[in-house]
Motif scaffolding. Structure first.
Motif, short mmCIF file in Angstrom:
data_model
loop_
_atom_site.label_atom_id
_atom_site.label_comp_id
_atom_site.label_asym_id
_atom_site.label_seq_id
_atom_site.Cartn_x
_atom_site.Cartn_y
_atom_site.Cartn_z
N ALA A 131 0.83 -1.21 0.00
CA ALA A 131 0.00 0.00 0.00
C ALA A 131 0.86 1.26 0.00
O ALA A 131 0.53 2.26 -0.64
CB ALA A 131 -0.93 0.00 1.22
N TYR A 132 1.99 1.21 0.70
CA TYR A 132 2.88 2.37 0.73
C TYR A 132 3.49 2.64 -0.64
O TYR A 132 3.58 3.80 -1.07
CB TYR A 132 3.99 2.15 1.76
CG TYR A 132 5.04 3.23 1.78
CD1 TYR A 132 4.73 4.52 2.19
CD2 TYR A 132 6.35 2.96 1.37
CE1 TYR A 132 5.69 5.52 2.20
CE2 TYR A 132 7.31 3.95 1.38
CZ TYR A 132 6.98 5.23 1.79
OH TYR A 132 7.93 6.21 1.80
N THR A 133 3.90 1.60 -1.35
CA THR A 133 4.48 1.80 -2.68
C THR A 133 3.45 2.38 -3.65
O THR A 133 3.77 3.23 -4.48
CB THR A 133 5.05 0.50 -3.24
OG1 THR A 133 4.02 -0.50 -3.31
CG2 THR A 133 6.18 -0.03 -2.36
N LYS A 134 2.20 1.94 -3.51
CA LYS A 134 1.15 2.52 -4.36
C LYS A 134 0.91 3.98 -3.99
O LYS A 134 0.73 4.83 -4.87
CB LYS A 134 -0.13 1.71 -4.21
CG LYS A 134 -0.06 0.31 -4.80
CD LYS A 134 -1.37 -0.45 -4.62
CE LYS A 134 -1.30 -1.83 -5.25
NZ LYS A 134 -2.56 -2.59 -5.06
N GLY A 135 0.91 4.27 -2.70
CA GLY A 135 0.73 5.65 -2.26
C GLY A 135 1.86 6.54 -2.71
O GLY A 135 1.65 7.71 -3.05
N MET A 136 3.09 6.02 -2.70
CA MET A 136 4.24 6.80 -3.16
C MET A 136 4.11 7.15 -4.64
O MET A 136 4.42 8.27 -5.06
CB MET A 136 5.53 6.03 -2.90
CG MET A 136 6.79 6.74 -3.39
SD MET A 136 7.05 8.38 -2.64
CE MET A 136 7.76 7.88 -1.05
N ALA A 137 3.64 6.20 -5.44
CA ALA A 137 3.45 6.48 -6.87
C ALA A 137 2.43 7.60 -7.06
O ALA A 137 2.59 8.48 -7.90
CB ALA A 137 3.01 5.22 -7.60
N LYS A 138 1.37 7.57 -6.24
CA LYS A 138 0.34 8.61 -6.32
C LYS A 138 0.91 9.96 -5.88
O LYS A 138 0.65 11.00 -6.50
CB LYS A 138 -0.84 8.23 -5.43
CG LYS A 138 -2.05 9.11 -5.57
CD LYS A 138 -2.82 8.78 -6.83
CE LYS A 138 -4.15 9.47 -6.87
NZ LYS A 138 -4.88 9.21 -8.13
N ALA A 139 1.71 9.96 -4.82
CA ALA A 139 2.30 11.20 -4.32
C ALA A 139 3.29 11.79 -5.31
O ALA A 139 3.33 13.01 -5.51
CB ALA A 139 2.98 10.94 -2.98
N ARG A 140 4.08 10.96 -5.94
CA ARG A 140 5.03 11.46 -6.95
C ARG A 140 4.28 12.01 -8.16
O ARG A 140 4.76 12.93 -8.83
CB ARG A 140 5.99 10.36 -7.36
CG ARG A 140 6.99 10.00 -6.26
CD ARG A 140 8.18 9.25 -6.81
NE ARG A 140 9.14 8.92 -5.77
CZ ARG A 140 10.07 9.75 -5.30
NH1 ARG A 140 10.12 10.99 -5.78
NH2 ARG A 140 10.91 9.37 -4.37
N GLY A 141 3.11 11.46 -8.43
CA GLY A 141 2.29 11.98 -9.52
C GLY A 141 1.88 13.42 -9.29
O GLY A 141 1.72 14.19 -10.24
N ASP A 142 1.71 13.80 -8.01
CA ASP A 142 1.38 15.20 -7.69
C ASP A 142 2.48 16.15 -8.14
O ASP A 142 2.22 17.32 -8.45
CB ASP A 142 1.17 15.37 -6.18
CG ASP A 142 -0.08 14.68 -5.68
OD1 ASP A 142 -0.94 14.31 -6.50
OD2 ASP A 142 -0.21 14.52 -4.44
N GLU A 143 3.72 15.65 -8.14
CA GLU A 143 4.87 16.49 -8.52
C GLU A 143 5.10 16.51 -10.03
O GLU A 143 6.03 17.16 -10.49
CB GLU A 143 6.13 15.96 -7.83
CG GLU A 143 6.04 15.98 -6.30
CD GLU A 143 7.27 15.41 -5.65
OE1 GLU A 143 7.97 14.60 -6.31
OE2 GLU A 143 7.55 15.78 -4.50
N GLN A 144 4.27 15.79 -10.76
CA GLN A 144 4.46 15.66 -12.21
C GLN A 144 3.24 16.13 -12.99
O GLN A 144 2.96 15.65 -14.08
CB GLN A 144 4.79 14.20 -12.54
CG GLN A 144 6.07 13.72 -11.88
CD GLN A 144 6.24 12.22 -11.93
OE1 GLN A 144 5.34 11.49 -12.36
NE2 GLN A 144 7.39 11.72 -11.51
N GLN A 145 2.52 17.10 -12.41
CA GLN A 145 1.35 17.65 -13.08
C GLN A 145 1.70 19.02 -13.66
O GLN A 145 2.38 19.81 -13.03
CB GLN A 145 0.20 17.82 -12.07
CG GLN A 145 -0.31 16.52 -11.49
CD GLN A 145 -1.05 15.67 -12.51
OE1 GLN A 145 -1.68 16.20 -13.43
NE2 GLN A 145 -0.96 14.36 -12.37
N PRO A 146 1.26 19.32 -14.89
CA PRO A 146 1.49 20.66 -15.42
C PRO A 146 0.73 21.69 -14.61
O PRO A 146 -0.30 21.37 -14.01
CB PRO A 146 0.92 20.55 -16.86
CG PRO A 146 -0.05 19.41 -16.82
CD PRO A 146 0.48 18.47 -15.78
#
Length: 298
Positions: free
Chosen positions: A203-218
Protein backbone atom coordinates in the motif's frame (compact mmCIF):
# COMPACT_ATOMS: atom_id res chain seq x y z
CA UNK A 1 -12.13 -1.11 12.25
CA UNK A 2 -12.31 -3.84 9.62
CA UNK A 3 -12.11 -7.11 11.55
CA UNK A 4 -12.52 -10.03 9.20
CA UNK A 5 -14.72 -8.07 6.80
CA UNK A 6 -13.94 -6.49 3.42
CA UNK A 7 -11.29 -3.78 3.27
CA UNK A 8 -11.95 -0.75 1.08
CA UNK A 9 -9.14 0.13 -1.33
CA UNK A 10 -8.23 2.99 -3.63
CA UNK A 11 -8.56 6.73 -3.01
CA UNK A 12 -12.22 7.50 -2.24
CA UNK A 13 -11.29 10.14 0.38
CA UNK A 14 -8.42 11.79 -1.51
CA UNK A 15 -9.95 15.28 -1.69
CA UNK A 16 -10.52 15.32 2.08
CA UNK A 17 -7.02 13.94 2.71
CA UNK A 18 -5.49 16.75 0.67
CA UNK A 19 -7.68 19.34 2.37
CA UNK A 20 -6.49 17.92 5.71
CA UNK A 21 -2.84 18.44 4.78
CA UNK A 22 -3.60 22.03 3.76
CA UNK A 23 -5.46 22.61 7.03
CA UNK A 24 -2.51 21.29 9.04
CA UNK A 25 -0.11 23.73 7.39
CA UNK A 26 -2.52 26.63 7.87
CA UNK A 27 -3.17 25.87 11.52
CA UNK A 28 0.31 24.76 12.63
CA UNK A 29 2.66 26.63 10.25
CA UNK A 30 5.67 25.34 8.36
CA UNK A 31 7.95 25.66 11.39
CA UNK A 32 5.71 23.68 13.73
CA UNK A 33 5.16 20.88 11.23
CA UNK A 34 8.91 20.54 10.81
CA UNK A 35 9.31 19.89 14.54
CA UNK A 36 7.71 16.50 13.74
CA UNK A 37 10.50 15.49 11.36
CA UNK A 38 11.20 12.28 13.33
CA UNK A 39 8.50 9.62 13.52
CA UNK A 40 7.56 7.51 16.49
CA UNK A 41 10.20 4.77 16.75
CA UNK A 42 9.05 1.12 16.73
CA UNK A 43 10.99 0.37 19.91
CA UNK A 44 9.10 3.07 21.81
CA UNK A 45 5.70 1.50 21.15
CA UNK A 46 6.68 -2.17 21.16
CA UNK A 47 4.23 -4.25 23.19
CA UNK A 48 4.97 -7.90 23.91
CA UNK A 49 2.50 -10.57 25.01
CA UNK A 50 4.26 -10.91 28.36
CA UNK A 51 3.91 -7.18 29.14
CA UNK A 52 1.27 -6.14 31.66
CA UNK A 53 -1.78 -5.06 29.65
CA UNK A 54 -2.62 -1.86 31.53
CA UNK A 55 0.90 -0.76 32.35
CA UNK A 56 1.97 -1.39 28.76
CA UNK A 57 -0.99 0.53 27.33
CA UNK A 58 -0.24 3.46 29.65
CA UNK A 59 3.40 3.41 28.57
CA UNK A 60 2.46 3.54 24.88
CA UNK A 61 -0.07 6.31 25.56
CA UNK A 62 2.62 8.36 27.30
CA UNK A 63 4.84 7.94 24.25
CA UNK A 64 2.06 9.30 22.01
CA UNK A 65 1.58 12.22 24.39
CA UNK A 66 5.31 12.90 24.26
CA UNK A 67 5.44 12.63 20.47
CA UNK A 68 2.51 15.01 19.97
CA UNK A 69 4.00 17.41 22.56
CA UNK A 70 1.09 17.30 25.00
CA UNK A 71 3.05 17.34 28.26
CA UNK A 72 0.07 18.30 30.43
CA UNK A 73 -2.23 15.58 29.07
CA UNK A 74 -2.73 12.26 30.86
CA UNK A 75 -4.39 9.28 29.20
CA UNK A 76 -6.38 6.84 31.31
CA UNK A 77 -6.77 3.58 29.37
CA UNK A 78 -9.60 1.07 29.65
CA UNK A 79 -10.90 -1.84 27.60
CA UNK A 80 -14.45 -2.82 26.69
CA UNK A 81 -16.47 -4.62 24.06
CA UNK A 82 -17.28 -2.10 21.31
CA UNK A 83 -17.74 -1.81 17.55
CA UNK A 84 -14.99 0.71 16.90
CA UNK A 85 -11.30 0.23 17.59
CA UNK A 86 -11.21 2.90 20.28
CA UNK A 87 -12.83 6.01 21.64
CA UNK A 88 -11.62 9.06 23.56
CA UNK A 89 -13.67 11.41 25.69
CA UNK A 90 -12.68 14.95 24.74
CA UNK A 91 -12.80 17.22 27.76
CA UNK A 92 -10.91 20.26 29.00
CA UNK A 93 -8.22 17.93 30.35
CA UNK A 94 -5.65 17.34 31.64
CA UNK A 95 -7.03 13.80 32.02
CA UNK A 96 -8.56 12.02 29.03
CA UNK A 97 -10.32 8.66 29.15
CA UNK A 98 -9.47 6.36 26.25
CA UNK A 99 -11.39 3.12 25.72
CA UNK A 100 -9.83 0.42 23.57
CA UNK A 101 -11.66 -2.47 21.97
CA UNK A 102 -11.40 -5.72 23.95
CA UNK A 103 -9.78 -7.19 20.84
CA UNK A 104 -6.56 -5.41 21.79
CA UNK A 105 -6.22 -7.53 24.92
CA UNK A 106 -4.89 -10.24 22.62
CA UNK A 107 -3.65 -8.06 19.75
CA UNK A 108 -1.33 -5.90 21.78
CA UNK A 109 1.08 -4.96 19.03
CA UNK A 110 -1.68 -2.84 17.46
CA UNK A 111 -2.41 -0.80 20.59
CA UNK A 112 0.08 1.83 19.43
CA UNK A 113 -1.89 2.24 16.20
CA UNK A 114 -5.17 2.76 18.03
CA UNK A 115 -3.60 5.25 20.43
CA UNK A 116 -1.92 7.15 17.57
CA UNK A 117 -5.41 7.98 16.32
CA UNK A 118 -7.07 8.65 19.68
CA UNK A 119 -4.32 10.86 21.09
CA UNK A 120 -4.36 12.81 17.82
CA UNK A 121 -8.03 13.53 18.56
CA UNK A 122 -6.82 15.19 21.77
CA UNK A 123 -4.12 17.12 19.90
CA UNK A 124 -6.58 18.45 17.31
CA UNK A 125 -9.03 19.31 20.08
CA UNK A 126 -6.31 21.29 21.86
CA UNK A 127 -5.41 23.31 18.76
CA UNK A 128 -9.07 23.73 17.80
CA UNK A 129 -8.80 22.14 14.37
CA UNK A 130 -11.73 20.14 13.06
CA UNK A 131 -13.80 19.48 9.96
CA UNK A 132 -17.62 19.48 9.90
CA UNK A 133 -19.13 16.02 10.01
CA UNK A 134 -17.88 12.87 11.70
CA UNK A 135 -16.53 11.25 8.54
CA UNK A 136 -14.39 14.19 7.43
CA UNK A 137 -13.20 14.82 10.97
CA UNK A 138 -12.02 11.21 11.31
CA UNK A 139 -10.21 11.46 7.97
CA UNK A 140 -8.53 14.64 9.24
CA UNK A 141 -7.45 12.76 12.38
CA UNK A 142 -5.97 9.84 10.44
CA UNK A 143 -4.20 12.22 8.05
CA UNK A 144 -2.79 14.38 10.84
CA UNK A 145 -1.56 11.36 12.83
CA UNK A 146 0.16 10.02 9.73
CA UNK A 147 1.65 13.29 8.51
CA UNK A 148 2.95 14.15 11.98
CA UNK A 149 4.81 10.88 12.40
CA UNK A 150 2.65 8.31 14.23
CA UNK A 151 0.29 7.05 11.55
CA UNK A 152 2.70 4.54 10.04
CA UNK A 153 1.47 2.34 12.89
CA UNK A 154 -2.07 2.53 11.51
CA UNK A 155 -0.93 1.32 8.10
CA UNK A 156 1.19 -1.42 9.64
CA UNK A 157 -1.90 -2.68 11.46
CA UNK A 158 -3.41 -3.51 8.05
CA UNK A 159 -3.22 -7.22 7.33
CA UNK A 160 -5.21 -9.17 4.79
CA UNK A 161 -5.12 -12.68 3.38
CA UNK A 162 -7.56 -15.19 1.95
CA UNK A 163 -8.91 -16.15 5.38
CA UNK A 164 -8.89 -12.93 7.41
CA UNK A 165 -8.42 -9.17 7.37
CA UNK A 166 -7.73 -6.31 9.75
CA UNK A 167 -7.52 -2.57 9.16
CA UNK A 168 -7.64 0.34 11.58
CA UNK A 169 -8.58 3.91 10.76
CA UNK A 170 -10.87 5.56 8.24
CA UNK A 171 -8.39 5.89 5.36
CA UNK A 172 -7.88 3.08 2.91
CA UNK A 173 -4.46 1.36 2.98
CA UNK A 174 -3.46 3.21 -0.20
CA UNK A 175 -4.51 6.56 1.29
CA UNK A 176 -2.42 5.86 4.38
CA UNK A 177 0.43 5.04 2.00
CA UNK A 178 -0.16 8.29 0.13
CA UNK A 179 0.03 10.45 3.27
CA UNK A 180 3.11 8.56 4.46
CA UNK A 181 4.70 9.15 1.08
CA UNK A 182 3.89 12.88 1.20
CA UNK A 183 5.58 12.99 4.60
CA UNK A 184 8.55 10.98 3.33
CA UNK A 185 9.08 13.36 0.42
CA UNK A 186 9.17 16.34 2.82
CA UNK A 187 11.36 14.87 5.55
CA UNK A 188 13.45 12.33 3.63
CA UNK A 189 12.26 9.53 5.90
CA UNK A 190 11.65 5.95 4.76
CA UNK A 191 8.93 4.37 6.94
CA UNK A 192 8.84 1.14 4.93
CA UNK A 193 11.72 -0.30 6.97
CA UNK A 194 9.40 -0.41 10.01
CA UNK A 195 6.57 -2.38 8.40
CA UNK A 196 5.88 -5.86 9.71
CA UNK A 197 2.91 -6.28 7.36
CA UNK A 198 3.73 -7.06 3.71
CA UNK A 199 0.33 -5.62 2.71
CA UNK A 200 1.33 -2.33 4.35
CA UNK A 201 4.47 -2.17 2.24
CA UNK A 202 2.46 -2.75 -0.95
CA UNK A 203 0.00 0.00 0.00
CA UNK A 204 2.88 2.37 0.73
CA UNK A 205 4.48 1.80 -2.68
CA UNK A 206 1.15 2.52 -4.36
CA UNK A 207 0.73 5.65 -2.26
CA UNK A 208 4.24 6.80 -3.16
CA UNK A 209 3.45 6.48 -6.87
CA UNK A 210 0.34 8.61 -6.32
CA UNK A 211 2.30 11.20 -4.32
CA UNK A 212 5.03 11.46 -6.95
CA UNK A 213 2.29 11.98 -9.52
CA UNK A 214 1.38 15.20 -7.69
CA UNK A 215 4.87 16.49 -8.52
CA UNK A 216 4.46 15.66 -12.21
CA UNK A 217 1.35 17.65 -13.08
CA UNK A 218 1.49 20.66 -15.42
CA UNK A 219 2.38 23.46 -15.29
CA UNK A 220 5.27 21.97 -13.27
CA UNK A 221 8.32 21.36 -15.45
CA UNK A 222 8.45 17.75 -14.23
CA UNK A 223 5.18 17.01 -16.03
CA UNK A 224 5.29 14.30 -18.68
CA UNK A 225 4.78 14.70 -22.40
CA UNK A 226 1.09 13.81 -22.40
CA UNK A 227 0.33 16.23 -19.60
CA UNK A 228 2.27 19.03 -21.26
CA UNK A 229 0.41 18.46 -24.52
CA UNK A 230 -2.99 18.58 -22.79
CA UNK A 231 -1.91 21.71 -20.90
CA UNK A 232 -0.85 23.48 -24.12
CA UNK A 233 -4.21 22.68 -25.71
CA UNK A 234 -6.14 24.00 -22.70
CA UNK A 235 -3.96 27.12 -22.60
CA UNK A 236 -4.67 27.93 -26.25
CA UNK A 237 -8.37 27.51 -25.61
CA UNK A 238 -8.19 29.86 -22.61
CA UNK A 239 -6.27 32.46 -24.60
CA UNK A 240 -8.78 32.32 -27.47
CA UNK A 241 -11.84 32.27 -25.21
CA UNK A 242 -11.35 34.73 -22.33
CA UNK A 243 -13.09 33.87 -19.11
CA UNK A 244 -12.91 30.84 -16.84
CA UNK A 245 -13.62 27.66 -18.71
CA UNK A 246 -14.14 24.06 -17.60
CA UNK A 247 -11.16 21.74 -17.82
CA UNK A 248 -12.40 18.48 -16.31
CA UNK A 249 -9.87 15.95 -15.14
CA UNK A 250 -6.93 18.34 -14.67
CA UNK A 251 -5.72 20.10 -11.50
CA UNK A 252 -5.03 23.49 -13.10
CA UNK A 253 -7.41 26.29 -14.09
CA UNK A 254 -6.91 29.38 -16.26
CA UNK A 255 -8.35 32.72 -15.21
CA UNK A 256 -8.12 36.19 -16.79
CA UNK A 257 -6.45 38.93 -14.80
CA UNK A 258 -8.16 42.12 -15.94
CA UNK A 259 -5.99 43.67 -18.62
CA UNK A 260 -2.92 41.75 -17.53
CA UNK A 261 -1.67 38.34 -18.65
CA UNK A 262 -3.68 35.17 -18.37
CA UNK A 263 -3.03 33.35 -15.08
CA UNK A 264 -3.06 29.70 -14.16
CA UNK A 265 -3.77 28.27 -10.73
CA UNK A 266 -2.76 24.80 -9.53
CA UNK A 267 -2.28 22.97 -6.23
CA UNK A 268 1.09 22.95 -4.50
CA UNK A 269 2.31 19.33 -4.65
CA UNK A 270 3.42 19.53 -1.00
CA UNK A 271 0.56 21.20 0.90
CA UNK A 272 -2.14 21.46 -1.83
CA UNK A 273 -2.77 25.16 -1.34
CA UNK A 274 -3.60 26.62 -4.73
CA UNK A 275 -0.91 28.78 -6.33
CA UNK A 276 -1.67 31.39 -9.01
CA UNK A 277 1.01 32.55 -11.45
CA UNK A 278 1.01 34.44 -14.78
CA UNK A 279 1.07 32.49 -18.03
CA UNK A 280 4.42 33.70 -19.37
CA UNK A 281 6.67 30.70 -19.91
CA UNK A 282 9.23 29.65 -17.33
CA UNK A 283 8.29 30.79 -13.83
CA UNK A 284 9.70 29.96 -10.42
CA UNK A 285 6.99 30.08 -7.77
CA UNK A 286 7.24 29.75 -4.01
CA UNK A 287 4.30 28.44 -2.01
CA UNK A 288 3.54 30.95 0.73
CA UNK A 289 2.12 28.23 2.99
CA UNK A 290 4.75 25.47 3.02
CA UNK A 291 7.69 27.27 1.37
CA UNK A 292 8.11 24.79 -1.48
CA UNK A 293 9.86 26.30 -4.52
CA UNK A 294 8.27 25.14 -7.77
CA UNK A 295 9.72 25.24 -11.26
CA UNK A 296 6.90 25.89 -13.71
CA UNK A 297 6.50 26.20 -17.46
CA UNK A 298 3.26 28.08 -17.86
Amino acid sequence: MANGGPVEHGYPHLDTVRASITALYRRLSYDTIHTFATSVAPVDVAFGDIDDLYLGAQRVAREMVRHYRLPDARMIIGFRDMTHAANVELTAGPEYFVELNDRFRTHRRDIGAALAHEVMHVYLHRIDLSFPGTRDNEILTDTAATYLGAGWLLLDAYREDAASSQKLGYLTPEEFGYVLAKRALVFGEDPSVWFTSPQAYTAYTKGMAKARGDEQQPPLTAAGWAGRRRYAKDRRHAQDHPGPGPHPGVPYAFTPDGRGPLRVSFPCPTCHQRIRVPVQGRVRARCTLCGTVLECDT
